[in-house]
Scaffold this motif. Structure first.
Motif, PDB file in Angstrom:
ATOM      1  N   SER A  37      -3.418   8.336  -9.015  1.00 29.18           N
ATOM      2  CA  SER A  37      -3.425   7.772  -7.666  1.00 29.18           C
ATOM      3  C   SER A  37      -4.409   8.508  -6.763  1.00 29.18           C
ATOM      4  CB  SER A  37      -2.022   7.842  -7.067  1.00 29.18           C
ATOM      5  OG  SER A  37      -2.045   7.464  -5.715  1.00 29.18           O
ATOM      6  N   HIS A  38      -4.318   9.828  -6.763  1.00 24.01           N
ATOM      7  CA  HIS A  38      -5.187  10.608  -5.879  1.00 24.01           C
ATOM      8  C   HIS A  38      -6.636  10.639  -6.374  1.00 24.01           C
ATOM      9  CE1 HIS A  38      -2.092  11.708  -3.111  1.00 24.01           C
ATOM     10  NE2 HIS A  38      -1.296  11.946  -4.145  1.00 24.01           N
ATOM     11  N   HIS A  39      -6.821  10.604  -7.680  1.00 28.74           N
ATOM     12  CA  HIS A  39      -8.179  10.545  -8.228  1.00 28.74           C
ATOM     13  C   HIS A  39      -8.828   9.213  -7.858  1.00 28.74           C
ATOM     14  CE1 HIS A  39     -11.534  11.320 -10.872  1.00 28.74           C
ATOM     15  NE2 HIS A  39     -11.350  10.126 -11.413  1.00 28.74           N
ATOM     16  N   CYS A  40      -8.097   8.127  -8.006  1.00 30.66           N
ATOM     17  CA  CYS A  40      -8.604   6.800  -7.672  1.00 30.66           C
ATOM     18  C   CYS A  40      -8.927   6.708  -6.179  1.00 30.66           C
ATOM     19  CB  CYS A  40      -7.574   5.741  -8.058  1.00 30.66           C
ATOM     20  SG  CYS A  40      -8.009   4.063  -7.589  1.00 30.66           S
ATOM     21  N   GLU A  41      -8.021   7.224  -5.356  1.00 35.43           N
ATOM     22  CA  GLU A  41      -8.229   7.205  -3.910  1.00 35.43           C
ATOM     23  C   GLU A  41      -9.480   7.991  -3.528  1.00 35.43           C
ATOM     24  OE1 GLU A  41      -5.751   9.006  -0.249  1.00 35.43           O
ATOM     25  OE2 GLU A  41      -4.612   7.727  -1.631  1.00 35.43           O
ATOM     26  N   LYS A  42      -9.653   9.142  -4.140  1.00 33.49           N
ATOM     27  CA  LYS A  42     -10.823   9.985  -3.870  1.00 33.49           C
ATOM     28  C   LYS A  42     -12.114   9.282  -4.305  1.00 33.49           C
ATOM     29  CE  LYS A  42     -12.658  14.539  -5.101  1.00 33.49           C
ATOM     30  NZ  LYS A  42     -12.392  15.748  -5.897  1.00 33.49           N
ATOM     31  N   ALA A  43     -12.091   8.656  -5.495  1.00 31.69           N
ATOM     32  CA  ALA A  43     -13.279   7.971  -6.008  1.00 31.69           C
ATOM     33  C   ALA A  43     -13.627   6.748  -5.161  1.00 31.69           C
ATOM     34  CB  ALA A  43     -13.051   7.558  -7.463  1.00 31.69           C
ATOM     35  N   MET A  44     -12.625   5.983  -4.770  1.00 34.02           N
ATOM     36  CA  MET A  44     -12.888   4.786  -3.974  1.00 34.02           C
ATOM     37  C   MET A  44     -13.369   5.143  -2.576  1.00 34.02           C
ATOM     38  SD  MET A  44     -12.592   2.431  -6.092  1.00 34.02           S
ATOM     39  CE  MET A  44     -12.696   0.957  -5.122  1.00 34.02           C
ATOM     40  N   THR A  45     -12.859   6.227  -2.027  1.00 37.90           N
ATOM     41  CA  THR A  45     -13.319   6.675  -0.714  1.00 37.90           C
ATOM     42  C   THR A  45     -14.773   7.131  -0.789  1.00 37.90           C
ATOM     43  OG1 THR A  45     -11.084   7.386  -0.139  1.00 37.90           O
ATOM     44  CG2 THR A  45     -12.867   8.287   1.177  1.00 37.90           C
ATOM     45  N   GLY A  48     -16.957   4.161  -0.946  1.00 35.79           N
ATOM     46  CA  GLY A  48     -16.830   3.260   0.185  1.00 35.79           C
ATOM     47  C   GLY A  48     -16.112   1.975  -0.189  1.00 35.79           C
ATOM     48  N   GLY A  49     -15.325   2.030  -1.249  1.00 38.69           N
ATOM     49  CA  GLY A  49     -14.611   0.850  -1.735  1.00 38.69           C
ATOM     50  C   GLY A  49     -13.237   0.710  -1.119  1.00 38.69           C
ATOM     51  N   ASP A  50     -12.510  -0.262  -1.623  1.00 36.63           N
ATOM     52  CA  ASP A  50     -11.170  -0.557  -1.139  1.00 36.63           C
ATOM     53  C   ASP A  50     -10.171   0.414  -1.758  1.00 36.63           C
ATOM     54  OD1 ASP A  50      -8.990  -1.762  -0.002  1.00 36.63           O
ATOM     55  OD2 ASP A  50      -8.957  -3.460  -1.401  1.00 36.63           O
ATOM     56  N   VAL A  51      -9.508   1.197  -0.937  1.00 39.33           N
ATOM     57  CA  VAL A  51      -8.578   2.227  -1.405  1.00 39.33           C
ATOM     58  C   VAL A  51      -7.272   1.598  -1.894  1.00 39.33           C
ATOM     59  CG1 VAL A  51      -7.369   4.354  -0.739  1.00 39.33           C
ATOM     60  CG2 VAL A  51      -9.614   3.860   0.193  1.00 39.33           C
ATOM     61  N   SER A  52      -7.007   0.357  -1.529  1.00 42.32           N
ATOM     62  CA  SER A  52      -5.745  -0.279  -1.924  1.00 42.32           C
ATOM     63  C   SER A  52      -5.653  -0.491  -3.431  1.00 42.32           C
ATOM     64  CB  SER A  52      -5.581  -1.615  -1.198  1.00 42.32           C
ATOM     65  OG  SER A  52      -6.560  -2.538  -1.629  1.00 42.32           O
ATOM     66  N   VAL A  53      -6.750  -0.332  -4.153  1.00 40.75           N
ATOM     67  CA  VAL A  53      -6.728  -0.441  -5.615  1.00 40.75           C
ATOM     68  C   VAL A  53      -5.842   0.648  -6.204  1.00 40.75           C
ATOM     69  CG1 VAL A  53      -8.167  -0.328  -7.683  1.00 40.75           C
ATOM     70  CG2 VAL A  53      -9.019  -1.468  -5.644  1.00 40.75           C
ATOM     71  N   SER A  54      -5.816   1.814  -5.590  1.00 38.12           N
ATOM     72  CA  SER A  54      -5.016   2.924  -6.103  1.00 38.12           C
ATOM     73  C   SER A  54      -3.544   2.818  -5.697  1.00 38.12           C
ATOM     74  CB  SER A  54      -5.591   4.256  -5.637  1.00 38.12           C
ATOM     75  OG  SER A  54      -5.646   4.297  -4.235  1.00 38.12           O
ATOM     76  N   GLU A  55      -3.200   1.754  -5.003  1.00 40.76           N
ATOM     77  CA  GLU A  55      -1.822   1.537  -4.555  1.00 40.76           C
ATOM     78  C   GLU A  55      -0.854   1.424  -5.734  1.00 40.76           C
ATOM     79  OE1 GLU A  55       1.217   0.747  -1.690  1.00 40.76           O
ATOM     80  OE2 GLU A  55      -0.813   1.513  -1.453  1.00 40.76           O
ATOM     81  N   TRP A  56      -1.303   0.848  -6.848  1.00 31.01           N
ATOM     82  CA  TRP A  56      -0.447   0.670  -8.022  1.00 31.01           C
ATOM     83  C   TRP A  56       0.104   2.015  -8.505  1.00 31.01           C
ATOM     84  CZ3 TRP A  56       2.228  -2.679 -10.706  1.00 31.01           C
ATOM     85  CH2 TRP A  56       2.639  -2.341 -11.985  1.00 31.01           C
ATOM     86  N   HIS A  57      -0.774   2.983  -8.670  1.00 26.84           N
ATOM     87  CA  HIS A  57      -0.345   4.301  -9.154  1.00 26.84           C
ATOM     88  C   HIS A  57       0.591   4.979  -8.158  1.00 26.84           C
ATOM     89  CE1 HIS A  57      -3.006   4.198 -12.571  1.00 26.84           C
ATOM     90  NE2 HIS A  57      -4.026   3.916 -11.775  1.00 26.84           N
ATOM     91  N   ARG A  58       0.309   4.806  -6.881  1.00 28.56           N
ATOM     92  CA  ARG A  58       1.171   5.403  -5.857  1.00 28.56           C
ATOM     93  C   ARG A  58       2.582   4.824  -5.931  1.00 28.56           C
ATOM     94  NH1 ARG A  58       3.614   4.635  -1.418  1.00 28.56           N
ATOM     95  NH2 ARG A  58       2.823   2.547  -1.070  1.00 28.56           N
ATOM     96  N   ARG A  59       2.679   3.526  -6.111  1.00 29.79           N
ATOM     97  CA  ARG A  59       4.003   2.906  -6.207  1.00 29.79           C
ATOM     98  C   ARG A  59       4.746   3.369  -7.455  1.00 29.79           C
ATOM     99  NH1 ARG A  59       4.416  -3.144  -4.036  1.00 29.79           N
ATOM    100  NH2 ARG A  59       3.572  -2.784  -1.979  1.00 29.79           N
ATOM    101  N   VAL A  60       4.033   3.532  -8.556  1.00 29.63           N
ATOM    102  CA  VAL A  60       4.681   3.967  -9.789  1.00 29.63           C
ATOM    103  C   VAL A  60       5.188   5.397  -9.647  1.00 29.63           C
ATOM    104  CG1 VAL A  60       4.341   4.463 -12.234  1.00 29.63           C
ATOM    105  CG2 VAL A  60       3.433   2.353 -11.272  1.00 29.63           C
ATOM    106  N   TYR A  61       4.345   6.318  -9.153  1.00 32.11           N
ATOM    107  CA  TYR A  61       4.827   7.696  -9.042  1.00 32.11           C
ATOM    108  C   TYR A  61       5.898   7.829  -7.973  1.00 32.11           C
ATOM    109  CZ  TYR A  61       2.099   9.462  -4.942  1.00 32.11           C
ATOM    110  OH  TYR A  61       1.595   9.707  -3.703  1.00 32.11           O
ATOM    111  N   THR A  62       5.887   6.964  -6.968  1.00 34.36           N
ATOM    112  CA  THR A  62       6.938   6.984  -5.961  1.00 34.36           C
ATOM    113  C   THR A  62       8.285   6.610  -6.581  1.00 34.36           C
ATOM    114  OG1 THR A  62       5.359   6.395  -4.246  1.00 34.36           O
ATOM    115  CG2 THR A  62       7.660   6.060  -3.725  1.00 34.36           C
ATOM    116  N   CYS A  63       8.262   5.697  -7.543  1.00 36.79           N
ATOM    117  CA  CYS A  63       9.499   5.295  -8.230  1.00 36.79           C
ATOM    118  C   CYS A  63       9.971   6.352  -9.222  1.00 36.79           C
ATOM    119  CB  CYS A  63       9.287   3.987  -8.990  1.00 36.79           C
ATOM    120  SG  CYS A  63       9.127   2.557  -7.948  1.00 36.79           S
ATOM    121  N   LEU A  64       9.031   6.993  -9.906  1.00 37.91           N
ATOM    122  CA  LEU A  64       9.396   7.895 -10.991  1.00 37.91           C
ATOM    123  C   LEU A  64       9.653   9.334 -10.559  1.00 37.91           C
ATOM    124  CD1 LEU A  64       6.879   6.744 -13.738  1.00 37.91           C
ATOM    125  CD2 LEU A  64       9.323   6.267 -13.636  1.00 37.91           C
ATOM    126  N   CYS A  65       8.914   9.822  -9.587  1.00 46.58           N
ATOM    127  CA  CYS A  65       8.959  11.239  -9.233  1.00 46.58           C
ATOM    128  C   CYS A  65      10.022  11.545  -8.179  1.00 46.58           C
ATOM    129  CB  CYS A  65       7.614  11.691  -8.665  1.00 46.58           C
ATOM    130  SG  CYS A  65       6.230  11.448  -9.758  1.00 46.58           S
TER     131      CYS A  65
END
Length: 86
Positions: A37-45, A48-65
């Motif tokens: 999630s954080h790697h994707c967010e860093k790369a997309m930032t 200059g891309g859309d950071v919402s692509v990394s939203e999937w990983h954030r939702r998964v780790y929010t459920c699991l961790c």
């Protein structure tokens, strides 16, 4: 493609089965999705891309961790002492 992801987010309930982590213990899955999630967010930032692509990983780790792990990892990232490679 982005529309498909948005429709999947609307139907999203909990972390789906991941064949890379077939065991009952999901600790490694939690850790990997946090890093992704954080790697994707860093790369997309950086691109200059859309950071919402990394939203999937954030939702998964929010459920699991556990929340205490995530808050500790966020504190370590802020302090610059995070052990993972992001």
């Amino acid at each position: 493609m982005a529309e498909d992801i948005k429709t999947k987010f609307k139907k999203y309930q909990t972390a789906p089965f991941d064949s890379c982590f077939p065991n009952q213990n999901q600790t490694r899955n939690c850790w990997q999705n946090y890093l992704d999630s954080h790697h994707c967010e860093k790369a997309m930032t950086a691109k200059g891309g859309d950071v919402s692509v990394s939203e999937w990983h954030r939702r998964v780790y929010t459920c699991l961790c556990p929340i205490s792990w995530v808050s500790a990892w966020n504190d370590h990232r802020a302090e610059g002492t995070f052990p993972g490679k992001i």
